[in-house]
Structure formats: structure tokens, C-alpha cells
Design a protein around this motif. Structure first.
Motif, PDB file in Angstrom:
ATOM      1  N   ALA A 257       0.834  -1.206   0.000  1.00 16.85           N
ATOM      2  CA  ALA A 257       0.000   0.000   0.000  1.00 16.85           C
ATOM      3  C   ALA A 257       0.867   1.253   0.000  1.00 16.85           C
ATOM      4  O   ALA A 257       0.579   2.216  -0.727  1.00 16.85           O
ATOM      5  CB  ALA A 257      -0.930  -0.015   1.209  1.00 16.85           C
ATOM      6  N   ASP A 258       1.943   1.267   0.792  1.00 16.10           N
ATOM      7  CA  ASP A 258       2.861   2.413   0.804  1.00 16.10           C
ATOM      8  C   ASP A 258       3.525   2.600  -0.556  1.00 16.10           C
ATOM      9  O   ASP A 258       3.660   3.734  -1.042  1.00 16.10           O
ATOM     10  CB  ASP A 258       3.934   2.230   1.881  1.00 16.10           C
ATOM     11  N   LEU A 259       3.954   1.506  -1.176  1.00 14.51           N
ATOM     12  CA  LEU A 259       4.587   1.599  -2.493  1.00 14.51           C
ATOM     13  C   LEU A 259       3.613   2.117  -3.548  1.00 14.51           C
ATOM     14  O   LEU A 259       4.005   2.888  -4.439  1.00 14.51           O
ATOM     15  CB  LEU A 259       5.153   0.243  -2.904  1.00 14.51           C
ATOM     16  N   LYS A 260       2.355   1.716  -3.457  1.00 17.55           N
ATOM     17  CA  LYS A 260       1.354   2.218  -4.401  1.00 17.55           C
ATOM     18  C   LYS A 260       1.178   3.723  -4.258  1.00 17.55           C
ATOM     19  O   LYS A 260       1.074   4.448  -5.253  1.00 17.55           O
ATOM     20  CB  LYS A 260       0.010   1.511  -4.185  1.00 17.55           C
ATOM     21  N   LYS A 261       1.156   4.202  -3.000  1.00 19.76           N
ATOM     22  CA  LYS A 261       1.032   5.648  -2.778  1.00 19.76           C
ATOM     23  C   LYS A 261       2.230   6.391  -3.351  1.00 19.76           C
ATOM     24  O   LYS A 261       2.078   7.440  -3.973  1.00 19.76           O
ATOM     25  CB  LYS A 261       0.910   5.938  -1.278  1.00 19.76           C
ATOM     26  N   GLN A 262       3.417   5.841  -3.162  1.00 20.24           N
ATOM     27  CA  GLN A 262       4.617   6.474  -3.698  1.00 20.24           C
ATOM     28  C   GLN A 262       4.587   6.509  -5.224  1.00 20.24           C
ATOM     29  O   GLN A 262       4.959   7.511  -5.843  1.00 20.24           O
ATOM     30  CB  GLN A 262       5.871   5.749  -3.214  1.00 20.24           C
ATOM     31  N   MET A 263       4.138   5.423  -5.831  1.00 19.67           N
ATOM     32  CA  MET A 263       4.047   5.378  -7.294  1.00 19.67           C
ATOM     33  C   MET A 263       3.039   6.406  -7.803  1.00 19.67           C
ATOM     34  O   MET A 263       3.273   7.070  -8.817  1.00 19.67           O
ATOM     35  CB  MET A 263       3.655   3.979  -7.775  1.00 19.67           C
ATOM     36  N   GLN A 264       1.919   6.550  -7.118  1.00 18.05           N
ATOM     37  CA  GLN A 264       0.929   7.541  -7.536  1.00 18.05           C
ATOM     38  C   GLN A 264       1.503   8.947  -7.462  1.00 18.05           C
ATOM     39  O   GLN A 264       1.280   9.764  -8.365  1.00 18.05           O
ATOM     40  CB  GLN A 264      -0.333   7.430  -6.673  1.00 18.05           C
TER      41      GLN A 264
ATOM     42  N   LEU B  80       4.671   9.743  -7.750  1.00 23.55           N
ATOM     43  CA  LEU B  80       5.634   9.876  -8.849  1.00 23.55           C
ATOM     44  C   LEU B  80       4.932  10.087 -10.186  1.00 23.55           C
ATOM     45  O   LEU B  80       5.361  10.907 -11.007  1.00 23.55           O
ATOM     46  CB  LEU B  80       6.535   8.644  -8.915  1.00 23.55           C
ATOM     47  N   TYR B  81       3.848   9.352 -10.421  1.00 21.90           N
ATOM     48  CA  TYR B  81       3.100   9.540 -11.669  1.00 21.90           C
ATOM     49  C   TYR B  81       2.546  10.962 -11.759  1.00 21.90           C
ATOM     50  O   TYR B  81       2.575  11.586 -12.822  1.00 21.90           O
ATOM     51  CB  TYR B  81       1.963   8.530 -11.778  1.00 21.90           C
ATOM     52  N   ARG B  82       2.030  11.475 -10.646  1.00 21.33           N
ATOM     53  CA  ARG B  82       1.503  12.840 -10.652  1.00 21.33           C
ATOM     54  C   ARG B  82       2.610  13.846 -10.954  1.00 21.33           C
ATOM     55  O   ARG B  82       2.388  14.805 -11.690  1.00 21.33           O
ATOM     56  CB  ARG B  82       0.853  13.156  -9.313  1.00 21.33           C
ATOM     57  N   ARG B  83       3.786  13.632 -10.373  1.00 16.70           N
ATOM     58  CA  ARG B  83       4.906  14.540 -10.635  1.00 16.70           C
ATOM     59  C   ARG B  83       5.302  14.521 -12.110  1.00 16.70           C
ATOM     60  O   ARG B  83       5.544  15.562 -12.712  1.00 16.70           O
ATOM     61  CB  ARG B  83       6.123  14.139  -9.803  1.00 16.70           C
ATOM     62  N   VAL B  84       5.384  13.326 -12.681  1.00 16.28           N
ATOM     63  CA  VAL B  84       5.777  13.204 -14.087  1.00 16.28           C
ATOM     64  C   VAL B  84       4.723  13.833 -14.985  1.00 16.28           C
ATOM     65  O   VAL B  84       5.051  14.549 -15.943  1.00 16.28           O
ATOM     66  CB  VAL B  84       6.015  11.728 -14.464  1.00 16.28           C
ATOM     67  N   GLU B  85       3.459  13.604 -14.697  1.00 19.84           N
ATOM     68  CA  GLU B  85       2.395  14.160 -15.525  1.00 19.84           C
ATOM     69  C   GLU B  85       2.324  15.679 -15.413  1.00 19.84           C
ATOM     70  O   GLU B  85       2.019  16.364 -16.382  1.00 19.84           O
ATOM     71  CB  GLU B  85       1.051  13.547 -15.142  1.00 19.84           C
ATOM     72  N   SER B  86       2.624  16.208 -14.245  1.00 17.24           N
ATOM     73  CA  SER B  86       2.515  17.651 -14.060  1.00 17.24           C
ATOM     74  C   SER B  86       3.759  18.403 -14.525  1.00 17.24           C
ATOM     75  O   SER B  86       3.709  19.601 -14.766  1.00 17.24           O
ATOM     76  CB  SER B  86       2.244  17.987 -12.595  1.00 17.24           C
ATOM     77  N   SER B  87       4.874  17.714 -14.672  1.00 22.52           N
ATOM     78  CA  SER B  87       6.090  18.402 -15.096  1.00 22.52           C
ATOM     79  C   SER B  87       6.072  18.650 -16.598  1.00 22.52           C
ATOM     80  O   SER B  87       5.503  17.890 -17.378  1.00 22.52           O
ATOM     81  CB  SER B  87       7.328  17.607 -14.699  1.00 22.52           C
ATOM     82  N   ASP B  88       6.724  19.722 -16.995  1.00 25.00           N
ATOM     83  CA  ASP B  88       6.795  20.083 -18.411  1.00 25.00           C
ATOM     84  C   ASP B  88       8.148  19.622 -18.939  1.00 25.00           C
ATOM     85  O   ASP B  88       9.173  20.235 -18.676  1.00 25.00           O
ATOM     86  CB  ASP B  88       6.635  21.593 -18.576  1.00 25.00           C
ATOM     87  N   LEU B  89       8.154  18.539 -19.674  1.00 24.51           N
ATOM     88  CA  LEU B  89       9.391  17.960 -20.182  1.00 24.51           C
ATOM     89  C   LEU B  89       9.762  18.482 -21.561  1.00 24.51           C
ATOM     90  O   LEU B  89      10.829  18.163 -22.072  1.00 24.51           O
ATOM     91  CB  LEU B  89       9.278  16.437 -20.223  1.00 24.51           C
ATOM     92  N   SER B  90       8.922  19.266 -22.170  1.00 21.36           N
ATOM     93  CA  SER B  90       9.193  19.696 -23.546  1.00 21.36           C
ATOM     94  C   SER B  90      10.387  20.641 -23.627  1.00 21.36           C
ATOM     95  O   SER B  90      11.085  20.672 -24.637  1.00 21.36           O
ATOM     96  CB  SER B  90       7.950  20.350 -24.140  1.00 21.36           C
ATOM     97  N   ASP B  91      10.640  21.442 -22.587  1.00 17.62           N
ATOM     98  CA  ASP B  91      11.766  22.371 -22.619  1.00 17.62           C
ATOM     99  C   ASP B  91      13.093  21.670 -22.353  1.00 17.62           C
ATOM    100  O   ASP B  91      14.127  22.088 -22.875  1.00 17.62           O
ATOM    101  CB  ASP B  91      11.574  23.487 -21.586  1.00 17.62           C
ATOM    102  N   GLY B  92      13.095  20.629 -21.576  1.00 15.94           N
ATOM    103  CA  GLY B  92      14.336  20.001 -21.151  1.00 15.94           C
ATOM    104  C   GLY B  92      14.885  18.970 -22.115  1.00 15.94           C
ATOM    105  O   GLY B  92      16.071  18.677 -22.111  1.00 15.94           O
ATOM    106  N   ILE B  93      14.080  18.410 -22.969  1.00 15.34           N
ATOM    107  CA  ILE B  93      14.539  17.352 -23.868  1.00 15.34           C
ATOM    108  C   ILE B  93      14.399  17.819 -25.310  1.00 15.34           C
ATOM    109  O   ILE B  93      13.310  18.167 -25.759  1.00 15.34           O
ATOM    110  CB  ILE B  93      13.727  16.054 -23.649  1.00 15.34           C
ATOM    111  N   ALA B  94      15.505  17.832 -26.011  1.00 17.77           N
ATOM    112  CA  ALA B  94      15.468  18.240 -27.417  1.00 17.77           C
ATOM    113  C   ALA B  94      15.112  17.039 -28.279  1.00 17.77           C
ATOM    114  O   ALA B  94      15.404  15.899 -27.942  1.00 17.77           O
ATOM    115  CB  ALA B  94      16.839  18.780 -27.820  1.00 17.77           C
ATOM    116  N   ALA B  95      14.488  17.328 -29.381  1.00 21.74           N
ATOM    117  CA  ALA B  95      14.117  16.258 -30.312  1.00 21.74           C
ATOM    118  C   ALA B  95      15.379  15.671 -30.936  1.00 21.74           C
ATOM    119  O   ALA B  95      16.349  16.381 -31.198  1.00 21.74           O
ATOM    120  CB  ALA B  95      13.198  16.807 -31.388  1.00 21.74           C
TER     121      ALA B  95
END
Length: 81
Positions: free
Chosen positions: A46-53, A55-70
Motif C-alpha cells: 500500500a505504501d509503495l502504491k502511494k509512492q508510485m501515484q 511519482l506519476y503525478r509529478r511526471v504528468e505535471s512536469s513540463d518535459l518539452s523544454d528540457g529534452i530536445a528532439a
């Protein structure tokens, strides 16, 4: 006709009963230990599931388009070519 109980048969039966009682006590203890382990692992999962959630929220909310070039394979050739 009455049956006479042989003392050897009674001792053998008593020894078998005692052996079964010891085995049952051991199995009861083992089941309790396994149950405790399952409860502990359930809370860890249950703790690991909360941590994964989180992390998923952080990844979804972060803007990766500026940091990674095509990557263009024609213009970005590796140095060994």
C-alpha cells in the motif's frame, strides 16, 4: 466379552496423540507467523502504491518539452561515424 487394554497399545496411542498435539501447535505458530508477514507485506505494498501515484503525478505535471530536445538521426550523428 470385555476387551483388555494392552499397556503397550495405550502408550503407543498416547505417544501418537502427543506427537499430533506438538505438530498442531507448531502449525498454529507457523500460520500466525505467516499471517503477520502477509499483513506486513500488505502495508508495504500500500505504501509503495502511494509512492508510485505521487511519482506519476509529478511526471504528468512536469513540463518535459523544454528540457529534452528532439533527436534527429540525420543531423545528430554519434561521434564514431
Amino acid at each position: 466379552m470385555t476387551e483388555q487394554n494392552n499397556p503397550d497399545d495405550q502408550a503407543s496411542f498416547s505417544a501418537l496423540m502427543e506427537d499430533l498435539q506438538v505438530r498442531i501447535a507448531f502449525l498454529d505458530d507457523l500460520v500466525e507467523q505467516l499471517n503477520d508477514q502477509v499483513v506486513q507485506q500488505g502495508s508495504e505494498i500500500a505504501d509503495l502504491k502511494k509512492q508510485m501515484q505521487l511519482l506519476y503525478r509529478r511526471v504528468e505535471s512536469s513540463d518535459l518539452s523544454d528540457g529534452i530536445a528532439a533527436f534527429d538521426p540525420l543531423t545528430n550523428r554519434p561521434p564514431h561515424y
